[in-house]
Design a protein around this motif. Structure first.
Motif, PDB file in Angstrom:
ATOM      1  N   ILE A 222      95.887  21.846 -53.027  1.00 24.14           N
ATOM      2  CA  ILE A 222      95.927  20.431 -53.432  1.00 24.14           C
ATOM      3  C   ILE A 222      95.519  19.540 -52.264  1.00 24.14           C
ATOM      4  O   ILE A 222      94.742  18.594 -52.420  1.00 24.14           O
ATOM      5  N   GLY A 223      96.034  19.865 -51.079  1.00 24.54           N
ATOM      6  CA  GLY A 223      95.689  19.073 -49.896  1.00 24.54           C
ATOM      7  C   GLY A 223      94.208  19.109 -49.591  1.00 24.54           C
ATOM      8  O   GLY A 223      93.606  18.078 -49.257  1.00 24.54           O
TER       9      GLY A 223
ATOM     10  N   GLY B 170      91.814  19.623 -51.741  1.00 27.13           N
ATOM     11  CA  GLY B 170      91.108  18.861 -52.779  1.00 27.13           C
ATOM     12  C   GLY B 170      91.169  17.365 -52.513  1.00 27.13           C
ATOM     13  O   GLY B 170      90.162  16.653 -52.647  1.00 27.13           O
ATOM     14  N   ILE B 171      92.361  16.879 -52.142  1.00 26.08           N
ATOM     15  CA  ILE B 171      92.518  15.446 -51.843  1.00 26.08           C
ATOM     16  C   ILE B 171      91.668  15.059 -50.630  1.00 26.08           C
ATOM     17  O   ILE B 171      90.988  14.020 -50.634  1.00 26.08           O
ATOM     18  N   ALA B 172      91.685  15.904 -49.601  1.00 26.86           N
ATOM     19  CA  ALA B 172      90.891  15.627 -48.396  1.00 26.86           C
ATOM     20  C   ALA B 172      89.398  15.582 -48.713  1.00 26.86           C
ATOM     21  O   ALA B 172      88.666  14.741 -48.178  1.00 26.86           O
ATOM     22  N   SER B 173      88.947  16.459 -49.598  1.00 22.08           N
ATOM     23  CA  SER B 173      87.523  16.476 -49.973  1.00 22.08           C
ATOM     24  C   SER B 173      87.124  15.167 -50.634  1.00 22.08           C
ATOM     25  O   SER B 173      86.080  14.586 -50.310  1.00 22.08           O
ATOM     26  N   VAL B 174      87.955  14.701 -51.563  1.00 22.50           N
ATOM     27  CA  VAL B 174      87.646  13.447 -52.272  1.00 22.50           C
ATOM     28  C   VAL B 174      87.633  12.269 -51.309  1.00 22.50           C
ATOM     29  O   VAL B 174      86.729  11.423 -51.337  1.00 22.50           O
ATOM     30  N   ILE B 175      88.635  12.201 -50.427  1.00 21.46           N
ATOM     31  CA  ILE B 175      88.725  11.095 -49.471  1.00 21.46           C
ATOM     32  C   ILE B 175      87.510  11.054 -48.554  1.00 21.46           C
ATOM     33  O   ILE B 175      86.906   9.990 -48.338  1.00 21.46           O
TER      34      ILE B 175
ATOM     35  N   SER C 190      86.144  20.406 -45.900  1.00 18.02           N
ATOM     36  CA  SER C 190      87.280  20.395 -46.813  1.00 18.02           C
ATOM     37  C   SER C 190      86.961  21.150 -48.100  1.00 18.02           C
ATOM     38  O   SER C 190      87.812  21.876 -48.641  1.00 18.02           O
TER      39      SER C 190
ATOM     40  N   LEU D 268      88.735  24.397 -49.564  1.00 13.64           N
ATOM     41  CA  LEU D 268      89.213  24.456 -50.945  1.00 13.64           C
ATOM     42  C   LEU D 268      88.755  25.743 -51.630  1.00 13.64           C
ATOM     43  O   LEU D 268      89.535  26.424 -52.310  1.00 13.64           O
TER      44      LEU D 268
END
Length: 254
Positions: A73-74, A76-81, A115, A119
């Motif tokens: 999850i972390g 995935g969030i880092a990739s989007v950011i 990231s 993932l």
């Protein structure tokens, strides 16, 4: 983001010391190129570290610890950011023609791919127990970062050595030559200042041209170069056409 922040802080220091006139603007553009070069060196160093770590992981996959699902999850969030940061920096850099922001955007894109690679490797390890996938993705991501860093490095290096594409300079020369009242372009040199282009040109005109008309002509040339090529500053100097005056005209009051 740290690159953009450092760039902004140093720019404010320069403005505080020297003011905000045109000289500071040119210093800022040159500084952006240097900052891009430093960014490229950092990216290359990181890329080599990632590639080496990936090779070690491939050679000894059993040593890799399978992470917890929360790491997925972390990542995935880092990739989007990081993709959002990359897009914002890139759009702003293109709009402002800012080399440092464009280099920062490329750095953010490398972080985003890192990231995404993390993932994929975590997902492969959790779902399929593919421990070697971590090393493989690290190598792929590392080479991507290395390519981006070397690309920025070579572009920035050429800009700092005042190299400019001779084909583009020839196109500039031809455009100015085709402007009415210009006999020929005696000398022309284009420069990169950061991510923007400036131009110095020496133009041959009729010796009887008045100062007012020569000023109007220089303004017209600058407007043409700005509208056609996006050149933000064109400095024009004039040389008299030797066929437009005689030896008698040379002898004067001075």
């Amino acid at each position: 983001m740290m690159i953009s922040l450092a760039h902004g802080c140093l720019l404010e220091i320069i403005k505080h010391i020297w003011g905000s006139d045109q000289r500071v603007q040119f210093v800022r553009w040159r500084y952006e190129t240097i900052f891009s070069l430093v960014t490229a060196v950092v990216m290359v160093a990181i890329a080599l570290s990632v590639i080496i770590d990936g090779i070690k992981s491939l050679l000894n996959p059993a040593s890799r610890v399978v992470p917890q699902p929360v790491a997925l999850i972390g990542a995935g969030i880092a990739s989007v950011i990081m993709l959002v940061v990359w897009y914002m920096n890139r759009q702003t850099g293109l709009k402002l023609k800012n080399a440092a922001l464009l280099a920062s955007a490329q750095d953010s894109l490398s972080d985003a791919f890192t990231s995404i690679g993390t993932l994929i490797s975590i997902g492969g390890a959790l779902l399929f127990n593919l421990r070697w996938l971590d090393g493989a993705t690290s190598i792929v991501v590392g080479f991507f970062i290395l390519y981006s860093g070397l690309k920025i490095f070579f572009e920035s290096s050429l800009n700092l050595t005042d190299y400019f594409d001779p084909r583009a300079e020839q196109e500039y020369r031809q455009t100015i030559t085709n402007i009415p009242h210009v006999v020929k372009v005696v000398e022309l040199k284009a420069h990169y200042n950061g991510n923007v282009v400036t131009l110095d040109a020496s133009v041959m005109v009729n010796a009887k041209m008045t100062i007012l008309k020569s000023f109007q002509l220089s303004e017209h040339i600058e407007n043409v170069m700005r509208e056609k090529f996006g050149i933000i500053d064109t400095d024009i100097s004039f040389v008299p056409d030797p066929h437009s005056f005689s030896d008698k005209d040379i002898s004067g009051e001075f």
